[in-house]
Design an enzyme around this catalytic site. Structure first.
Site, mmCIF file in Angstrom:
data_model
loop_
_atom_site.group_PDB
_atom_site.id
_atom_site.type_symbol
_atom_site.label_atom_id
_atom_site.label_comp_id
_atom_site.label_asym_id
_atom_site.label_seq_id
_atom_site.Cartn_x
_atom_site.Cartn_y
_atom_site.Cartn_z
ATOM 1 N N GLU D 55 0.900 -1.445 -0.257
ATOM 2 C CA GLU D 55 0.058 -0.073 0.229
ATOM 3 C C GLU D 55 0.928 1.131 0.159
ATOM 4 O OE1 GLU D 55 -0.169 -2.833 1.823
ATOM 5 O OE2 GLU D 55 -2.432 -3.410 1.015
ATOM 6 N N HIS D 124 -11.050 -6.023 7.769
ATOM 7 C CA HIS D 124 -11.958 -5.619 6.921
ATOM 8 C C HIS D 124 -13.330 -5.287 7.141
ATOM 9 C CE1 HIS D 124 -9.615 -8.398 5.498
ATOM 10 N NE2 HIS D 124 -10.319 -8.459 4.067
HETATM 11 C C1 LIG Z 1 -2.268 -4.652 4.085
HETATM 12 C C2 LIG Z 1 -3.182 -5.895 3.520
HETATM 13 N N1 LIG Z 1 -3.150 -5.427 2.122
HETATM 14 C C3 LIG Z 1 -4.359 -5.790 1.563
HETATM 15 C C4 LIG Z 1 -4.675 -7.777 1.976
HETATM 16 C C5 LIG Z 1 -6.330 -7.979 1.076
HETATM 17 N N2 LIG Z 1 -5.273 -8.945 0.412
HETATM 18 C C6 LIG Z 1 -5.929 -10.683 1.167
HETATM 19 S S1 LIG Z 1 -5.299 -12.049 1.127
HETATM 20 C C7 LIG Z 1 -4.650 -10.983 -0.313
HETATM 21 C C8 LIG Z 1 -3.277 -11.733 -1.285
HETATM 22 C C9 LIG Z 1 -2.386 -12.028 -0.364
HETATM 23 O O1 LIG Z 1 -1.635 -13.068 -1.342
HETATM 24 P P1 LIG Z 1 -0.268 -13.946 -0.584
HETATM 25 O O2 LIG Z 1 0.679 -13.138 0.273
HETATM 26 O O3 LIG Z 1 0.251 -14.766 -1.782
HETATM 27 O O4 LIG Z 1 -1.061 -15.037 0.352
HETATM 28 P P2 LIG Z 1 -1.883 -15.949 -0.072
HETATM 29 O O5 LIG Z 1 -3.328 -15.753 -0.149
HETATM 30 O O6 LIG Z 1 -2.052 -16.947 -1.881
HETATM 31 O O7 LIG Z 1 -1.600 -17.455 0.097
HETATM 32 C C10 LIG Z 1 -4.727 -9.209 -0.553
HETATM 33 C C11 LIG Z 1 -4.229 -8.391 -0.781
HETATM 34 C C12 LIG Z 1 -4.854 -7.938 3.153
HETATM 35 N N3 LIG Z 1 -4.991 -8.322 3.833
HETATM 36 N N4 LIG Z 1 -3.547 -6.533 4.505
#
Ligand SMILES: Cc1ncc(C[n+]2csc(CCOP(=O)(O)OP(=O)(O)O)c2C)c(N)n1
Ligand SMILES: Cc1ncc(C[n+]2csc(CCOP(=O)(O)OP(=O)(O)O)c2C)c(N)n1
Ligand SMILES: [Mg+2]
Ligand SMILES: [Mg+2]
Lengths: 376, 331, 376, 331
Positions: D55, D124
């Protein structure tokens, strides 16, 4: 591993290397002149601070090559992103040095700030590493517009620890933007040595995390700094993506005028590094090349003194900003109601006498561009 | 106040080996303000840590240390540099107790030198306290003098919840006061009496004609303004030093407003949704009938903290407080 | 470059490798049993969500090996730091699976949270990458105390873009703490593919920025995950510092029950990767080794079903938390005055009927641990 | 409201090629709420960017784009995930104009879906608007219905200053309304008439007996509460939808308080130093004599947003608003 790029010897154990392609005598003299202007500014600023005419000042004594070389590698249309450690770099791009001095004097508004777009020089950045994503975004925009320009951003080795450094490097490499990240590794972040900042031997080692090319240069050698930056900018403008450059050097002076390095480090180290400082060393190289002689050298020194003396005079002639400056330029358009109320509230009270924090005094004696007497 | 805080650190670290200090330049130099001088030599570099330059890393790892049972004190070098750690503070420090059934609070103290008045460069003079006070799960405190600073620091370390400990830079060297050597709190034995000093406001100057409600950097000048009001108008203003910005000592606030019938809130942070807005709202909601005039505010303006040449124009001054008092008194 | 560590073949083109030292038949069965328990939990949770008995749920179908293997490598005294994607991992450490289900049902307080210290399992982390510095701090504290334990933290490849990842890795390596960073590279961060996340070919490439050892493993192979983690934990506990592990796999299912991968990717990819999923593949390996047979296999499946069915029953028997839960546990000690006022304010109004968001229903039919029917 | 915002994005991007959209999962999927659906196909991946997951990187690079003359819209996926970008927003976006003599403001729009009511998991459902309103240099707005959402989005894009554009998640799909296809503002020609809609409050329901002052997610239920008060008590409450949280429309606020003689502030964010505290303070300071009762507040509690099973206990409800109104009316 990256090898250290270096052209300028020390006239002794370190041998000179030939001038790289792309620089003629005029260029070399100009790079040298910039070193001298920067040095003169820095020493004068330290002197002014000691006299109570500037606030705390972040000197860069010894780091001039990391500014003069890269700046000379830029085209006028490239954007540069300085930190507090490159505060006067805008002076090489048309920002008035008086404006920079005024900023250190604690003036805002039209006195201490400038129009970043007019000069393609971002405002001096104080919060560590936070300007790096800006350089990335700007470079993205230029790429989107198909403009053949690049963004060049300085930062310290300490800044490499911040999350913003990482995010900027990552965005830059994913987006393949025309950006050059120029790290001045002066070994210290205030009192914190490089060894407590990272477990790697170099900053360039971090480029692997972004699949980004990297170059290690002698940060006391303006020609090495020029060459690495020039190549990186050309690759960037040509669509080749970002580059990380590490200029290895040493913070010979204090972190700032409020800092006392004796509390945390051995002065002998600084003394050793000082032998490699760029102004004298470059002068020696240019003299050995026959490009510089005593006449030219003192003409350059004199011109720099005049330039900075004029800037000091201009800065001192500025009126103390009025109270309304608080409310100026907060928004580009429109003022919240509360601003008018604030001005009314101020108008109803006497202005505190201590509002003039730094008393203008008689102009100080002029400094000597080559002698590092501003520091010890 | 610097010496008092230094003493507090020494006493806390000597009496409990769970206490640990971390931050940028806190060890070898003893901090840019010398608040932590001498600790490295005495307690060693495992417990007095010069960290890498990364505020989220500092606060995040302090949270992890607390999870393992340590009591870390994390210093943020200057107010405006707490922002990179904002996420760690508000999503984790503030919610660790809540996410563990109250059993594993983030027992950390985040020390932040804050505010203007020391002719510092850009970004070195912010007052972010309201940002933290607005976030549930934190405690936010600010001492206004040396003795309180030492005692509140010890209490903050003892407190199991995360405490944002705001140190007014302007008072660091300005206010002098005798601090009893003997600490009032016994850390190693978890003496919790400190809760009081952390959460109860204090009357910094007595008076019954006007309540000047303030905290931290603006306490000394509020007292000065009260003295001036006494001299010039024969008005005796009570100065209430809040000490705790979250939670607020509501009884002391409404009690002072009721006792005086008139109240003025003073702080250095911007007015909009600041601590003063909350104090003013609380008073009106609860004791409006006891008031002879609305509660007014003298605060920083809703503009970025100015470059330092103009900081005295920005900061609430004795004159502005006196003028604000007049608005309430002459209403 | 790092080579992919892998032990378990696919019974076809990919050859089996011998079981590594340190695992006997009992261990292998236990690792397999954990896979099955995790799979059973996941499929049941998806089913419950479809029935409106849980909220949005982040499934991990196919990623069980990245949980079972590393967990089996831990000692009971090591700490683990899960994300939402490892939500049920605490169940392998004594956290009641009913508590985890309750968390997904939107229950807080004593229903949905647990005492992290009791289980050495940090709370499930939702904000990306933010738990990584916690693992570092905890590891630092353990080192300070001379306790021979380590911290193990999971994260996704998307998380590697966040500043907190960088700061944690840097602190860990500068401090040389006993921490293991376990990256589940499932190629997707919601709809964002790996190629838009980083310019490197792997996550392990990033270890160079921290001078940290790194291992790349097959994320569908629990024995490879076990082996890499085991070695890293031993080095960590022995004072050798942190390690980065990348478990290369694929997010076969949706990001969560609210996500529709058809919007952004080709299902054929997922189908291809599914052939390598860990439960069936490990069963095949153990069968070829003679460690597993049909009887044992169905006994394990039955036991897992019972375990999860019990957890579901326990979760469903929980009372809807009362309104006072809002004010519980915000502080460890003391309650601000406003909490009592809040309770009073609530007491003065009817409780909204819609406060019971998810209607308990008759228990669903039990799932089948091996068949991935919860997903398509 | 989702469709209206989507329309606004399409219109803005079609009429001015400086406008660009960036964020996590905004392009290929069209955003987790589908607000940005169809933009990638229409405007291509250079102008509709799925960024890496970071972000601070998103907001920081948006600032850099604006420096070069683009008009980026940066989406933060959910409220609580704006915190990692907090530093970029408050030290840079908020101060770029100020640090360039007003000549290079950070002309960015930061869109943040916010608040509860959609049964979302932990982290959220935050309402961080007061944090931004407290920081000088930003504009903070929140639409409460589809037509406003589209028009305010266009105005925010046109506005040269950084605008925090808070989108109430709860209203995304709940409130339906006809949105005129024709946009009211001409972006490419810099038609600035939009300033009004960004900064002026709107009377969402007329009435002269009580002013219910609110914004964003709590507007619809405030109207419902007003209708109930009308039915049950014959009281006609005016609902004032602030639209802009910084700057506040002070004249509309005090005007409504004066017209009605009684006021109630409603918001979902925690009470402590929230927008409601500021509104209440402003009213008392300026027009206390016009009041027949103190201004009261109905807000979220000073606790972390609960796990979603309990979110209806946390959120201001029609019943709580009616009860709050009674506290003001029966005072
Ligand atoms: C700081 C933050 N930004 C955005 C999100 C929204 N979000 C939840 S899961 C996700 C993707 C995460 O991807 P990854 O790190 O590859 O983990 P995966 O979900 O594939 O296990 C996002 C953008 C969040 N939870 N926290
Ligand atoms: C976010 C942030 N944290 C802390 C500081 C205080 N600070 C100013 S300079 C400095 C050290 C910077 O070191 P380095 O990046 O190596 O640059 P150098 O000063 O050596 O040029 C620190 C910690 C700051 N300006 N910003
Ligand atoms: Mg440095
Ligand atoms: Mg992933």
């Amino acid at each position: 591993m990256n090898e250290l790029l270096r052209f300028i010897g020390d006239g002794d154990a370190i041998p000179d290397k030939p001038v790289p392609d792309g620089l003629d005598g005029k260029d070399l003299l100009e790079i040298y002149r910039w070193l001298v202007v920067l040095r003169t500014f820095d020493e004068r600023a330290v002197a002014l601070q000691r006299q109570g005419r500037l606030g705390t000042y972040a000197l860069y004594w010894g780091e001039e090559a990391t500014q003069s070389g890269p700046m000379y590698a830029c085209r006028d249309t490239d954007w540069v992103f300085p930190t507090y450690r490159q505060s006067s770099i805008g002076a090489l791009r048309g920002v008035s040095p008086a404006t920079v001095l005024a900023w250190w004097r604690g003036y805002g508004g039209t006195h201490g700030f400038y129009n970043a777009r007019e000069h393609r020089v971002a405002p001096i950045c104080v919060p560590i590493a936070t300007h790096l994503p800006h350089a990335v975004g700007l470079a993205y925009a230029a790429k989107l517009r198909r403009d053949p320009i690049a963004a060049l951003a300085w930062f310290g080795e300490g800044a490499s620890s911040e999350g913003d450094f990482h995010e900027a490097m990552n965005f830059a490499s994913v987006w393949k933007v025309p950006a050059v990240f120029f790290c001045v590794n002066n070994q210290w972040a205030i009192s914190t040595p490089f060894s407590k900042q990272t477990a790697t031997a170099t900053i360039v080692a971090k480029a692997a995390a972004y699949n980004m090319p990297a170059t290690l240069v002698d940060g006391f050698d303006p020609i090495a700094c020029w060459k690495a930056t020039k190549d990186a900018l050309e690759r960037a403008r040509g669509g080749g993506g970002p580059t990380l450059i590490e200029a290895s050097c040493y913070r010979i002076g204090a972190h700032g005028t409020a800092d006392d390095p004796k509390l945390y480090r051995d002065d002998a180290d600084a003394a050793r590094w000082r032998a490699l400082e760029p102004v004298g060393r470059t002068a020696g190289y240019l003299t050995r090349l026959g490009v510089l002689d005593d006449t030219k050298r003192s003409a350059i020194a004199e011109e720099a003194k005049r330039l900075i003396a004029d800037a000091v005079a201009e800065m001192e002639s500025m009126d103390m900003p009025g109270r309304e400056v608080l409310f100026d330029y907060v928004y580009a358009r429109g003022r919240p109601d509360s601003f008018a109320e604030g001005l009314d509230e101020l108008a109803a009270v006497r202005r505190p006498p201590e509002v003039q924090p730094l008393r203008p005094q008689a102009p100080p004696s002029t400094g000597d561009a080559d002698a590092p007497k501003g520091l010890k | 106040m610097v010496e008092a805080l230094n003493l507090g650190h020494h006493q806390a670290m000597a009496s409990d080996d769970r206490v640990l200090l971390m931050g940028e330049d806190v060890a070898k130099t003893g901090g840019v303000f010398r608040v932590t001088a001498g600790l490295l030599d005495r307690f060693g570099e495992e417990r007095v840590i010069d960290t890498p330059l990364a505020e989220a890393g500092i606060i995040g790892s302090a949270i992890g240390m607390s999870l393992y049972g340590l009591l870390p004190i994390a210093e943020i070098q200057f107010d405006a540099f707490v922002y990179p750690a904002f996420e760690q503070i508000v999503v984790h420090a503030a919610r660790y107790a809540w996410r563990t059934k109250g059993q594993v609070p983030a027992s950390i103290v985040i020390r932040i030198p804050y505010g203007g008045g020391v002719r510092a460069p850009e970004m070195h003079s912010d007052c972010p306290e309201a940002l933290f006070a607005h976030v549930p799960g934190l405690k936010v405190v600010s001492p206004a003098g040396p003795a309180d600073a030492r005692d509140m620091l010890l209490a903050a370390i003892l407190d199991p919840d995360p405490v944002i400990f705001m140190e007014p830079k302007r008072i660091y060297r300005a206010v002098r006061e005798e601090v009893p050597q003997e600490p009032p709190l016994d850390i190693a034995n978890g003496n919790g009496a400190g809760g009081e000093i952390l959460s109860r406001a204090r009357i910094a100057r007595p008076g019954d004609d006007l309540a000047i409600i303030t905290y931290g950097p603006t306490v000394p000048m509020s007292i000065e303004a009260a003295d001036q009001l006494s001299r010039e108008r024969g008005i005796e203003a009570r100065v209430l030093d809040l000490r705790s910005l979250y939670p607020l000592d509501v009884a002391a606030i409404t009690g002072s407003a009721t006792a005086c019938g008139r109240a003025l809130v003073v702080h250095e942070a911007p007015r909009m949704a600041g601590i003063g807005a909350e104090v003013s709202s609380l008073i009106h909601e609860r004791v409006m009938l006891d008031l002879e005039a609305p509660v007014m505010r003298v605060t920083g303006f809703e503009v970025p903290f100015p470059q330092f040449a103009n900081e005295d124009d920005y900061l609430p001054s004795v004159d502005r407080i006196v003028a604000g008092a007049a608005r309430v008194l002459d209403w």
